[in-house]
Design a protein around this motif. Sequence first.
Motif, short mmCIF file in Angstrom:
data_model
loop_
_atom_site.label_atom_id
_atom_site.label_comp_id
_atom_site.label_asym_id
_atom_site.label_seq_id
_atom_site.Cartn_x
_atom_site.Cartn_y
_atom_site.Cartn_z
N GLY A 1 0.79 -1.23 0.00
CA GLY A 1 0.00 0.00 0.00
C GLY A 1 0.81 1.27 0.00
N TRP A 2 1.98 1.26 -0.62
CA TRP A 2 2.89 2.42 -0.58
C TRP A 2 2.43 3.59 -1.42
CZ3 TRP A 2 5.20 4.19 -5.02
CH2 TRP A 2 5.11 3.35 -6.13
N GLY A 3 1.64 3.37 -2.46
CA GLY A 3 1.22 4.44 -3.36
C GLY A 3 1.35 3.99 -4.80
N ARG A 4 1.67 4.91 -5.69
CA ARG A 4 1.76 4.56 -7.11
C ARG A 4 2.69 5.52 -7.84
NH1 ARG A 4 -2.98 7.20 -6.43
NH2 ARG A 4 -4.01 5.26 -5.89
N VAL A 5 3.17 5.08 -8.98
CA VAL A 5 3.92 5.95 -9.88
C VAL A 5 2.95 6.36 -10.99
CG1 VAL A 5 5.85 6.13 -11.50
CG2 VAL A 5 6.10 4.80 -9.40
N VAL A 6 2.89 7.65 -11.29
CA VAL A 6 2.00 8.17 -12.33
C VAL A 6 2.84 8.59 -13.53
CG1 VAL A 6 0.25 9.89 -12.90
CG2 VAL A 6 0.44 9.05 -10.54
N PHE A 7 2.57 7.96 -14.67
CA PHE A 7 3.23 8.31 -15.92
C PHE A 7 2.24 9.11 -16.77
CE2 PHE A 7 5.19 4.34 -14.57
CZ PHE A 7 6.54 4.66 -14.63
N HIS A 8 2.60 10.33 -17.15
CA HIS A 8 1.75 11.10 -18.04
C HIS A 8 2.10 10.73 -19.47
CE1 HIS A 8 0.83 13.67 -14.51
NE2 HIS A 8 -0.35 13.50 -15.05
N VAL A 9 1.09 10.28 -20.20
CA VAL A 9 1.26 9.80 -21.57
C VAL A 9 0.30 10.55 -22.48
CG1 VAL A 9 2.04 7.51 -20.82
CG2 VAL A 9 -0.40 7.91 -21.21
N GLU A 10 0.54 10.47 -23.77
CA GLU A 10 -0.33 11.16 -24.73
C GLU A 10 -1.72 10.54 -24.76
OE1 GLU A 10 -0.34 12.11 -29.45
OE2 GLU A 10 1.56 12.31 -28.37
N SER A 11 -1.79 9.20 -24.67
CA SER A 11 -3.09 8.53 -24.75
C SER A 11 -3.17 7.34 -23.79
CB SER A 11 -3.35 8.04 -26.18
OG SER A 11 -4.55 7.30 -26.23
N PRO A 12 -3.79 7.54 -22.61
CA PRO A 12 -3.99 6.41 -21.71
C PRO A 12 -4.77 5.28 -22.38
CG PRO A 12 -4.46 8.46 -20.59
CD PRO A 12 -4.27 8.79 -22.04
N ASP A 13 -5.68 5.62 -23.29
CA ASP A 13 -6.47 4.59 -23.97
C ASP A 13 -5.57 3.68 -24.82
OD1 ASP A 13 -9.60 5.34 -23.64
OD2 ASP A 13 -8.37 7.14 -23.66
N GLU A 14 -4.60 4.27 -25.52
CA GLU A 14 -3.68 3.47 -26.33
C GLU A 14 -2.79 2.61 -25.45
OE1 GLU A 14 -1.51 5.64 -29.31
OE2 GLU A 14 -3.32 6.67 -30.00
N VAL A 15 -2.29 3.17 -24.34
CA VAL A 15 -1.45 2.39 -23.42
C VAL A 15 -2.26 1.24 -22.84
CG1 VAL A 15 -0.09 2.45 -21.30
CG2 VAL A 15 0.05 4.35 -22.92
N HIS A 16 -3.51 1.50 -22.50
CA HIS A 16 -4.41 0.46 -21.98
C HIS A 16 -4.57 -0.67 -23.01
CE1 HIS A 16 -8.38 -1.32 -21.05
NE2 HIS A 16 -7.98 -1.16 -19.80
N ASP A 17 -4.80 -0.29 -24.27
CA ASP A 17 -4.97 -1.29 -25.33
C ASP A 17 -3.70 -2.12 -25.52
OD1 ASP A 17 -7.53 -0.36 -25.70
OD2 ASP A 17 -7.07 0.76 -27.53
N ILE A 18 -2.53 -1.48 -25.44
CA ILE A 18 -1.26 -2.18 -25.57
C ILE A 18 -1.09 -3.16 -24.41
CG2 ILE A 18 1.26 -1.88 -25.44
CD1 ILE A 18 0.79 0.81 -26.98
N ALA A 19 -1.44 -2.73 -23.20
CA ALA A 19 -1.33 -3.61 -22.03
C ALA A 19 -2.23 -4.83 -22.18
CB ALA A 19 -1.68 -2.84 -20.76
N ILE A 20 -3.46 -4.63 -22.62
CA ILE A 20 -4.40 -5.74 -22.82
C ILE A 20 -3.86 -6.69 -23.88
CG2 ILE A 20 -6.70 -6.33 -23.70
CD1 ILE A 20 -6.93 -5.17 -20.95
N ALA A 21 -3.37 -6.14 -25.01
CA ALA A 21 -2.85 -6.98 -26.10
C ALA A 21 -1.64 -7.79 -25.65
CB ALA A 21 -2.49 -6.11 -27.30
#
Length: 86
Positions: free
Chosen positions: A30-50
Amino acid sequence: YGDAAAPFVSLSIGSNYVNLQRTGQPPGTGWGRVVFHVESPDEVHDIAIAAGHDPEFAPSDAPWGERYFHIRDPDGHELSFARRLG
Protein backbone atom coordinates in the motif's frame (compact mmCIF):
# COMPACT_ATOMS: atom_id res chain seq x y z
CA TYR A 1 0.71 18.15 -2.91
CA GLY A 2 0.68 17.19 0.77
CA ASP A 3 3.40 17.34 3.42
CA ALA A 4 5.08 15.07 5.96
CA ALA A 5 1.87 14.89 8.05
CA ALA A 6 -0.53 14.30 5.12
CA PRO A 7 -1.98 10.84 4.48
CA PHE A 8 -1.32 11.33 0.74
CA VAL A 9 1.63 13.09 -0.92
CA SER A 10 2.27 13.65 -4.63
CA LEU A 11 5.87 14.33 -5.71
CA SER A 12 6.68 15.78 -9.14
CA ILE A 13 9.43 14.11 -11.18
CA GLY A 14 9.67 16.06 -14.42
CA SER A 15 6.27 15.67 -16.06
CA ASN A 16 5.47 12.53 -13.99
CA TYR A 17 4.55 11.96 -10.36
CA VAL A 18 5.07 9.53 -7.51
CA ASN A 19 2.09 9.34 -5.17
CA LEU A 20 2.78 8.08 -1.65
CA GLN A 21 0.20 7.24 0.98
CA ARG A 22 0.24 6.25 4.63
CA THR A 23 -1.72 3.08 5.17
CA GLY A 24 -0.65 1.78 8.57
CA GLN A 25 0.29 -1.45 6.79
CA PRO A 26 3.70 -3.13 6.90
CA PRO A 27 6.40 -1.72 4.57
CA GLY A 28 6.07 -2.96 1.01
CA THR A 29 2.27 -2.89 0.97
CA GLY A 30 0.00 0.00 0.00
CA TRP A 31 2.89 2.42 -0.58
CA GLY A 32 1.22 4.44 -3.36
CA ARG A 33 1.76 4.56 -7.11
CA VAL A 34 3.92 5.95 -9.88
CA VAL A 35 2.00 8.17 -12.33
CA PHE A 36 3.23 8.31 -15.92
CA HIS A 37 1.75 11.10 -18.04
CA VAL A 38 1.26 9.80 -21.57
CA GLU A 39 -0.33 11.16 -24.73
CA SER A 40 -3.09 8.53 -24.75
CA PRO A 41 -3.99 6.41 -21.71
CA ASP A 42 -6.47 4.59 -23.97
CA GLU A 43 -3.68 3.47 -26.33
CA VAL A 44 -1.45 2.39 -23.42
CA HIS A 45 -4.41 0.46 -21.98
CA ASP A 46 -4.97 -1.29 -25.33
CA ILE A 47 -1.26 -2.18 -25.57
CA ALA A 48 -1.33 -3.61 -22.03
CA ILE A 49 -4.40 -5.74 -22.82
CA ALA A 50 -2.85 -6.98 -26.10
CA ALA A 51 0.30 -7.97 -24.17
CA GLY A 52 -1.80 -10.10 -21.79
CA HIS A 53 -1.85 -7.74 -18.80
CA ASP A 54 -4.93 -7.07 -16.67
CA PRO A 55 -5.47 -3.37 -15.86
CA GLU A 56 -7.59 -2.68 -12.78
CA PHE A 57 -10.15 -0.70 -14.84
CA ALA A 58 -10.63 0.88 -18.25
CA PRO A 59 -9.43 4.46 -18.80
CA SER A 60 -11.83 6.98 -17.32
CA ASP A 61 -12.08 10.72 -16.70
CA ALA A 62 -11.38 11.70 -13.09
CA PRO A 63 -12.96 14.64 -11.25
CA TRP A 64 -9.45 16.09 -10.71
CA GLY A 65 -9.02 16.61 -14.47
CA GLU A 66 -7.15 13.57 -15.77
CA ARG A 67 -7.99 10.59 -17.95
CA TYR A 68 -6.27 7.60 -16.38
CA PHE A 69 -6.13 3.91 -15.51
CA HIS A 70 -4.15 1.76 -13.07
CA ILE A 71 -2.29 -1.49 -13.56
CA ARG A 72 -0.03 -3.48 -11.22
CA ASP A 73 3.46 -4.63 -12.13
CA PRO A 74 4.51 -8.25 -11.43
CA ASP A 75 5.61 -7.27 -7.90
CA GLY A 76 2.21 -5.69 -7.13
CA HIS A 77 3.26 -2.02 -7.43
CA GLU A 78 0.49 0.20 -8.75
CA LEU A 79 1.28 2.11 -11.95
CA SER A 80 -1.01 4.84 -13.27
CA PHE A 81 -1.07 6.12 -16.84
CA ALA A 82 -2.71 9.52 -17.20
CA ARG A 83 -3.27 12.54 -19.43
CA ARG A 84 -4.48 15.92 -18.24
CA LEU A 85 -7.89 16.90 -19.61
CA GLY A 86 -8.60 20.25 -21.12
